[in-house]
Scaffold this active site. Sequence first.
Site, PDB file in Angstrom:
ATOM      1  CE  LYS A 171      43.774  61.704  57.485  1.00 56.41           C
ATOM      2  NZ  LYS A 171      42.702  61.079  58.297  1.00 56.41           N
ATOM      3  CG  PHE A 205      32.408  42.365  61.949  1.00 57.18           C
ATOM      4  CD1 PHE A 205      32.069  42.453  63.287  1.00 57.18           C
ATOM      5  CD2 PHE A 205      31.392  42.425  61.008  1.00 57.18           C
ATOM      6  CE1 PHE A 205      30.747  42.577  63.685  1.00 57.18           C
ATOM      7  CE2 PHE A 205      30.064  42.544  61.396  1.00 57.18           C
ATOM      8  CZ  PHE A 205      29.735  42.624  62.737  1.00 57.18           C
ATOM      9  CB  CYS A 244      36.652  48.771  67.924  1.00 62.10           C
ATOM     10  SG  CYS A 244      36.852  49.204  66.183  1.00 62.10           S
TER      11      CYS A 244
END
Length: 438
Positions: A38, A149, A257
């Site tokens: 990565k 969020f 989530c």
Amino acid sequence: MSGMRVGVVGVGYVGLTTAVCLAERGAHVVAVEVDAAKVDSLNEGRPTVDEPGLRDILVDGLARRAVSFTTNDRFMADREVVFVCVSTPEAPDGSADLTAVEHVVDRLANVLPPGAVVVIKSTVPVGTTRWLAELLQPNGIHVACAPEFLREGYAVHDFRHPDRIVLGVDEDVAAEIVGRCYGPLSSPLLRTNLESAELAKYASNAFLAVKSSYANSLAALCDRTGADVLDVVRCMGADGRIGTDFLEPGPGWGGSCLPKDSAALLHTARRHGVVLAEVEACRRTNEAQGARIADTLRRSVGRPLRDMRVTALGLTFKAHTSDTRDSPALTVCSQLVSGGAHVQGYDPRLAAVDPGVLAAAGVSAVDDPYRATKAADAIVVLVEWPEFAEFDWYAIGEQSPGAVVVDTRNVLDGELVERAGLRYVGNGRRAFGTGGTG
């Protein structure tokens, strides 16, 4: 915040977005990731997550030498702020697995200078950040909690235009340092204690899960009463106290989530002797959606699943992402396959979806929607991709005449689908023409 030295640990959706967007704001960012492949990909300008707009910001940050990626913790040694963005997956008992967070904090304790601030963005149970703060206090390292969020598919937009930033922090000096890191804000910064910030993230996601499950329960009631769920939720959403978000019925909620965070919240509540009946109920409702869709297919087609060729339109957990983690679409597919149906699947991001995940769900992947729907007995829309409404449904009707189209997301023009010679079944919708079953 120009020139502020920032570290990020973990380069998933949250970590990578945080790293490149802070670099865009003027910080000098070093991101640490244990996966060397990565790191190589990112340093070459190739994002490791599928997120709109991310590549351009990454390439720009690399060109300006504002962001870099490494596997070596020693590059954290001069950082003023380090954001911890590693995963906290669901453990078998429903709790959050904090192994990665604990490992990262142990590593940072050995390299960060006194006065640095470790900001926990990973979603962690109440009490975790304070425990970590006590571990790092002898090293003179401050700890804060700033839950994320960000919505997948809109992560860059949400980072640039947050509706709020929650910062759990006890020390004014740490609050001032983290505040400088974020820079001037057009959205409110809500400062709380550590425990409130931790719980705010879980409470927010669990509430969205409750709201979404409620919409699915309403859709089931509309199916029985002749009401149209789109009219019902439109009337509800017009009430400013309720709003329209997460009131769209579908095949259930999933992703990285809501499932794990609602489970972790229940685990925490049980530990403290509190019953969150609303969250327990919404999870039961969510688990029932696959069976409800399978039953709708049996009733609408008029024969057992084992005699059906079914096309699944949409395989990811939601539109605008290639993420299949806890995908309700794949849950439905697995349920149909277990009932004996032959399921072919198409998704606009199919090329980025792990074939092994589809094989595990029993789905035969087809990279063209018209080939996927050919000779189908039923077509099930499982993801709200806007492209599906733009398909040539007359062409689909010609090659699959009389097929039932079960639109779990209510994204299609039901009357058009019926005119194309197909039978339309919406999710909590009234019947269309003579072929619709509501």
